[in-house]
Design a protein around this motif. Structure first.
Motif, mmCIF file in Angstrom:
data_model
loop_
_atom_site.group_PDB
_atom_site.id
_atom_site.type_symbol
_atom_site.label_atom_id
_atom_site.label_comp_id
_atom_site.label_asym_id
_atom_site.label_seq_id
_atom_site.Cartn_x
_atom_site.Cartn_y
_atom_site.Cartn_z
ATOM 1 N N GLN A 852 -1.492 28.817 55.373
ATOM 2 C CA GLN A 852 -0.880 28.828 56.688
ATOM 3 C C GLN A 852 -0.214 27.492 56.982
ATOM 4 O OE1 GLN A 852 -0.935 31.738 58.651
ATOM 5 N NE2 GLN A 852 -1.702 32.481 56.680
ATOM 6 N N ALA A 853 0.731 27.497 57.908
ATOM 7 C CA ALA A 853 1.367 26.245 58.340
ATOM 8 C C ALA A 853 0.301 25.341 58.945
ATOM 9 C CB ALA A 853 2.463 26.539 59.355
ATOM 10 N N THR A 875 6.562 27.866 44.794
ATOM 11 C CA THR A 875 6.464 28.448 46.133
ATOM 12 C C THR A 875 7.208 29.775 46.136
ATOM 13 O OG1 THR A 875 6.407 26.243 47.100
ATOM 14 C CG2 THR A 875 6.875 28.076 48.577
ATOM 15 N N GLY A 878 8.079 31.048 51.919
ATOM 16 C CA GLY A 878 7.765 29.967 52.843
ATOM 17 C C GLY A 878 8.124 28.608 52.280
ATOM 18 N N ASP A 879 7.302 27.618 52.596
ATOM 19 C CA ASP A 879 7.568 26.247 52.166
ATOM 20 C C ASP A 879 6.227 25.536 52.027
ATOM 21 O OD1 ASP A 879 8.492 23.743 51.617
ATOM 22 O OD2 ASP A 879 9.611 23.474 53.479
ATOM 23 N N THR A 900 12.197 27.407 48.169
ATOM 24 C CA THR A 900 11.120 28.091 47.455
ATOM 25 C C THR A 900 11.400 27.991 45.961
ATOM 26 O OG1 THR A 900 12.323 30.178 47.709
ATOM 27 C CG2 THR A 900 10.623 29.689 49.329
ATOM 28 N N TYR A 920 3.729 23.650 54.827
ATOM 29 C CA TYR A 920 4.719 23.214 55.826
ATOM 30 C C TYR A 920 5.108 24.410 56.692
ATOM 31 C CZ TYR A 920 8.734 20.769 57.803
ATOM 32 O OH TYR A 920 9.622 20.170 58.667
ATOM 33 N N LEU A 921 5.229 25.582 56.038
ATOM 34 C CA LEU A 921 5.364 26.868 56.703
ATOM 35 C C LEU A 921 4.321 27.803 56.092
ATOM 36 C CD1 LEU A 921 9.267 27.301 56.579
ATOM 37 C CD2 LEU A 921 7.907 26.456 58.507
ATOM 38 N N GLU A 922 4.123 28.934 56.717
ATOM 39 C CA GLU A 922 3.259 29.936 56.089
ATOM 40 C C GLU A 922 3.860 30.331 54.747
ATOM 41 O OE1 GLU A 922 1.400 34.399 56.966
ATOM 42 O OE2 GLU A 922 2.542 33.335 58.519
ATOM 43 N N SER A 923 3.051 30.263 53.678
ATOM 44 C CA SER A 923 3.608 30.378 52.342
ATOM 45 C C SER A 923 2.673 31.133 51.405
ATOM 46 C CB SER A 923 3.865 28.974 51.750
ATOM 47 O OG SER A 923 4.599 28.161 52.634
ATOM 48 N N LYS A 944 11.115 15.189 55.787
ATOM 49 C CA LYS A 944 9.737 15.535 56.133
ATOM 50 C C LYS A 944 8.893 14.271 56.194
ATOM 51 C CE LYS A 944 9.641 20.094 53.886
ATOM 52 N NZ LYS A 944 9.027 20.893 52.804
#
Length: 978
Positions: A852-853, A875, A878-879, A900, A920-923, A944
């Motif tokens: 999860q993020a 990936t 997501g990220d 990704t 960083y994001l949901e991935s 980032k």
């Protein structure tokens, strides 16, 4: 044919229910061929040549459905789920309800008294020459009868593991689909050894029902009970929806049963063979006696005076557990004056803290649940009801009201000690009281039982404990303890009666007004609805900067479970085979800092609240945290007049300055108890999951049950945003050293395990030893811990409870990738537990890992001189980003591109490294670690921000000393015994 959508998530929950003596496989039926699903399916599977669903108007109405269920259904933990309970809510003009459920043992259709044997009515109805597979020994059979009474041919039957909730979880369920054959109309699926389960612990792994579009009830809990070769048969019958009401769960078989209901077997020992009483105070048998019976009189000659007007109720298992009542006339001590005597009214048991009536050894009776289990809103809410190896007591005045704050006498040196005025070996109360007292709210008193309370009812033994109200002319209960080391609690209730009415001097329960029929009825009375209860969240703390994946523990957690914390709804999924006692849930990020109530609700019931059940902490400020498991004693088996070390593991997270926490240790509660001593930890530097320990010496002077408390603070140097996680408590049973021969704990070591594995299970090599002449190594306790970056601590993802010692030990990982620490303790026959755990660290790599993020997953590696490692992060959606820290907590490399893509880095210097995957994001990502030279530059992207410190201090590890339960044998995680 089998249709596989994703089988990995089934590995752990299936084996969770299993403890037997033969080898196990991690997934039921995994050796059968796997087919690839075709796209475009809706709910279950596509119809493959199956007939269309009938219309209610096109066929004659069927006769009223009479459901027949074998007497072995309850002991096997089979359960029928109605259409209303199914999470996918199928419907139609014609529905298919379960008509008959029965079993055969070893393929035999001979009616007899053997457990899981076929009933007479099933033999007469279904055994025929055309049923060629009737003698199959380990199958799940299914048949369907239409409205016209004809057997439905070529109907697909759906078999699956994962519980009823899996009907809507198409992404992680493996299905077996069989068809009813033309002659005689049965479908059949073979089960293998992985379908074994212990019915005293859980239900079987398999569910089955009719494939859509037919709306049908489902049967769950099937498998191979105790590893025996048992086949389960289910027959569905078509019923017009508008005409026929839903049948009751069970109906008495048409023929008188010939078998005596089984005595449920405890997980590790054979239970007493005594048959439970056939008369139950709360259930009226539906079977008609063949002759007018005569009520059995009490076995002892009554006193000349009349029997008191008290209906004595005795639980099903009391006689088999050899617990007995000593009358007032038998007491060896002088009795106080007064106009009332106190006679036993009710005596019953619970097993493993559960208040759900069942056939499991030591379980509660329905009448006791209805009489004494109170909801949270009740003024006399029974807060200790779930304690699982205790002796409880309540006293009722003449009006039936509980006596509050009344002293109880508990002692374990024999009934005769009651007559010795110099004897002072009674259990010590808590909160500064000399004796245990009935509580001000619930009216119940209790003490906890230790391993010295073990006894064998099957050998004719009774437990060592007696208890009675202090200062009252009361009967005495004796024989309490831990039968076969099982977690059974005993509950005794005394009732005041006028002294002019003398009690009958016998421990035999009063016969119920209704005479016992000559045949034991096998129908299960329709139970009252099991109420939802919420026990705890684990971990119950999390940062507001990241979502928190945790476990929910309770009773009757159904698929409709909804949980709310601080106004936010949690994603909650009930864990299959947990007996509706566990669920996985996710707390979202950005909740307000502080304590929050946890509110839970299931369909058809009122919501329940766990007050202050979850704490949200500030991710920046310093926080000190402790848990009850962090309060430990050494030795783990406390002995009278023997120095005992009491310690507290203190976790520090957040903040930028070193701290030196202070710990205050109390006998009793911090508010009303006695301060034993104060100690400090070592200096704790800044970081997350930084652990320190404070310890003191304590000398327990008397045998009995003690409550210890510890409070941690920073001595006023810094302030914490949350202090609700600063207190730990423990119940300690102090034993008399004279009663024990061996007081030296054993030791254990754990052979090296691979640093990296992509396999779902691992074989552990243990080496345990006891001193020469010691009692011998008897048991092991295994815990798997993973790092939770929201709780900022290592949390127990799985723990076994005490298992019989064995090596090698095959262990199935919890289904989450990353580093984990395996900790093993051992105990000897005398109950001594190793001081510290043997531990090993490994990294589980999975082909696809969700994150999860805001979450962080940890991986840890040690490189020796000359070794090198390539880490690749792919990936998929997501990220996700990869960061690497050295043992000095310096960021040595990272890959945080936005796309990704696969990002790769190389580690070539020897040393210890912590690799962190950040969401960083949901991935969805896959991390691979392998040898090979590679040079690559860092790849910053999108500006980032780089982390300034690792998610967990690189040197942090779970504490090697933890509070463990007393020695018992039970199974809570997927360990495969070899």
């Amino acid at each position: 044919m089998r249709r596989n959508l994703l089988s990995l998530s089934l590995i752990a929950p299936i084996i969770l229910a299993v403890l037997a003596s033969q080898p196990f496989l991690p997934v039921a039926g995994q050796d059968r061929p796997v087919a690839t699903p075709t796209p475009g399916w809706q709910l279950f599977l596509p119809a493959v040549g199956r007939p269309a669903a009938p219309s209610a108007s096109s066929l004659p109405a069927s006769p009223a459905l009479v459901r027949r269920v074998t007497e072995w259904a309850a002991p096997m933990q089979l359960s029928i789920h109605t259409l209303h309970e199914r999470p996918d809510s199928p419907s139609g003009d014609v529905v298919y309800r379960i008509k008959d459920v029965f079993t055969t043992r070893e393929g035999s259709w001979e009616v007899g008294s053997a457990a899981y044997g076929v009933p007479q009515w099933a033999r007469e109805e279904y055994l025929s020459a055309a049923f060629a597979k009737a003698g199959e020994r380990n199958n799940l059979f299914a048949a369907v009868i239409e409205l016209d009474g004809q057997w439905r041919q070529a109907q697909e039957i759906l078999y699956w593991t994962g519980g009823l909730g899996a009907l809507t979880d198409l992404g992680s369920t493996t299905w077996d689909v069989k068809q009813t054959v033309e002659t005689p109309g049965w479908a059949s699926m073979v089960m293998y050894s992985s379908s074994s389960y212990d019915p005293a612990v859980s239900a079987g792994p398999w569910c089955y029902t009719l494939n859509l579009p037919l709306p049908a009830e489902a049967l769950c809990g099937a498998g191979l009970p105790e590893g025996l070769l048992v086949s389960t048969f289910v027959v569905w019958q078509a019923v017009p929806t508008a005409e026929t009401p839903e049948p009751p769960p069970t109906v008495t078989p048409t023929a008188t049963p010939t078998a005596t209901p089984p005595t449920a077997t405890p997980p590790t020992a054979t239970p007493p063979t005594a048959t439970p009483p056939t008369a139950t105070p709360t259930a009226t048998p539906t079977a008609t006696p063949t002759a007018t019976p005569t009520a059995t009189p009490p076995t002892a000659t009554p006193q000349p005076t009349a029997q008191p007007a008290v209906e004595r109720r005795v639980g099903t298992w009391i006689d088999a557990l050899n617990v007995y009542t000593k009358t007032i006339a038998e007491r060896p001590d002088p009795l106080p004056d007064g106009e009332f005597l106190y006679v036993l009214k009710d005596l019953f048991t619970t097993r493993d803290g559960s208040w759900d009536p069942s056939s499991i050894y030591g379980s509660i009776d329905l009448w006791a649940r209805e009489a004494y289990l109170k909801p949270l809103s009740d003024p006399e809410y029974f807060d200790d009801a779930g304690a699982d190896h205790h002796l409880f007591a309540a006293i009722l005045d003449p009006a039936g009201r509980k006596l509050k704050n009344w002293d109880m006498l508990y002692w374990s040196d024999g009934f005769a000690m009651l007559g010795d005025p110099t004897y002072d070996g009674y259990a010590v109360g808590s909160d500064g009281n000399r004796y245990p007292r009935t509580k001000d709210r619930s009216g119940w008193a209790n003490i906890v039982l230790g391993p010295g309370s073990n006894y064998g009812p099957d050998r004719g033994e009774s437990g060592p404990w007696c208890w009675t109200p202090r200062g009252l002319a009361a009967e005495v209960i004796c024989g309490g303890g831990m039968p076969l080391n099982q977690h059974i609690s005993f509950f005794a209730v005394w009732q005041a009666v006028p002294r002019t009415t003398q009690p009958t001097p016998t421990a035999t329960p009063t016969a119920t007004p209704t005479a016992t029929p000559t045949a034991t009825p096998t129908a299960t009375p329709t139970p009252t609805a099991v109420l939802l209860q919420l026990h705890k969240l684990d971990p119950n703390t999390g940062s507001n900067a990241a979502p928190n994946d945790l476990w929910v523990y309770g009773t009757n957690l159904q698929p409709s479970l909804q949980i709310t914390v601080a106004g936010a709804g949690l994603q909650a999924v009930v864990v299959p085979y947990s007996g509706a006692q566990q669920a996985r849930a996710r707390v979202p990020a950005h909740l307000p800092v502080g304590q929050h109530d946890v509110i839970a609700q299931i369909a058809g019931q009122r919501p329940v609240t766990l007050t202050a059940g979850y704490t949200v902490i500030d991710p920046v400020g310093v926080d000190l945290a402790v848990d009850d498991a962090d309060l430990w004693i050494e030795p783990a088996l406390a002995l009278q007049n023997s120095p005992t070390r009491v310690g507290l593991n203190v976790l520090r997270a957040g903040g930028s300055d070193p701290v030196t926490p202070t710990v205050h240790f109390y006998l009793g509660t911090p508010l009303t108890g006695t301060l034993i001593a104060t100690a400090t930890t070592s200096v704790l530097p800044p970081g997350s999951a930084v652990m320190g320990t404070a310890a003191i010496d304590w000398l327990p002077l008397a045998v009995g049950s003690y409550r210890l408390s510890a409070v941690v603070s920073m001595g006023g140097v810094f302030s914490e945003s949350v202090t609700s996680n600063n207190v730990a408590t423990a119940s300690i049973a102090v034993q008399a050293a004279a009663h024990l021969g061996d007081t030296t704990p054993p030791t254990v070591t754990l052979a090296a395990v691979p640093q990296i594995t992509d396999q779902p299970s691992l074989e552990l090599q243990l080496s345990a030893a006891d001193l020469p002449g010691g009692s011998g190594v008897a048991a092991l306790y295994l815990v798997e811990r993973v790092y939770n970056n929201s709780a900022r601590r290592w949390v127990a993802r799985q723990q076994t409870g005490w298992l019989p010692y064995q090596t090698p030990l095959s262990f199935v990982f919890s289904p989450v990738g990353g580093v984990r620490t395996l900790q093993v303790w051992v105990a000897d026959v005398a109950g001594n537990i190793s001081h510290t755990a043997a531990s090993a660290t490994t990294n589980l790599l999975r082909p696809e890992e969700p994150i999860q993020a805001g979450q962080v997953h940890l991986y840890r590696l040690d490189l020796q001189p000359g070794q090198h490692l390539t880490a690749s992060l792919a990936t998929h959606t997501g990220d996700a980003d990869l960061y690497v820290w050295d043992v000095q907590e310096q960021l040595v490399d990272y890959r945080n591109a936005a796309e990704t893509v696969t990002e790769t880095l190389a580690l070539t210097q020897s040393g210890s490294y912590q690799l962190e995957v950040h969401g960083y994001l949901e991935s969805l990502y896959q991390l691979t670690l392998e040898g090979g030279p590679l040079e690559a530059a860092r790849q910053p992207a999108n500006n980032k921000p780089l982390p300034t410190a690792p998610a967990a201090s690189a040197s942090s590890q779970p504490a090697a000393q933890q509070a463990l339960p007393a020695l018992t044998f039970s199974l809570y995680l997927p360990v495969m015994q070899r």
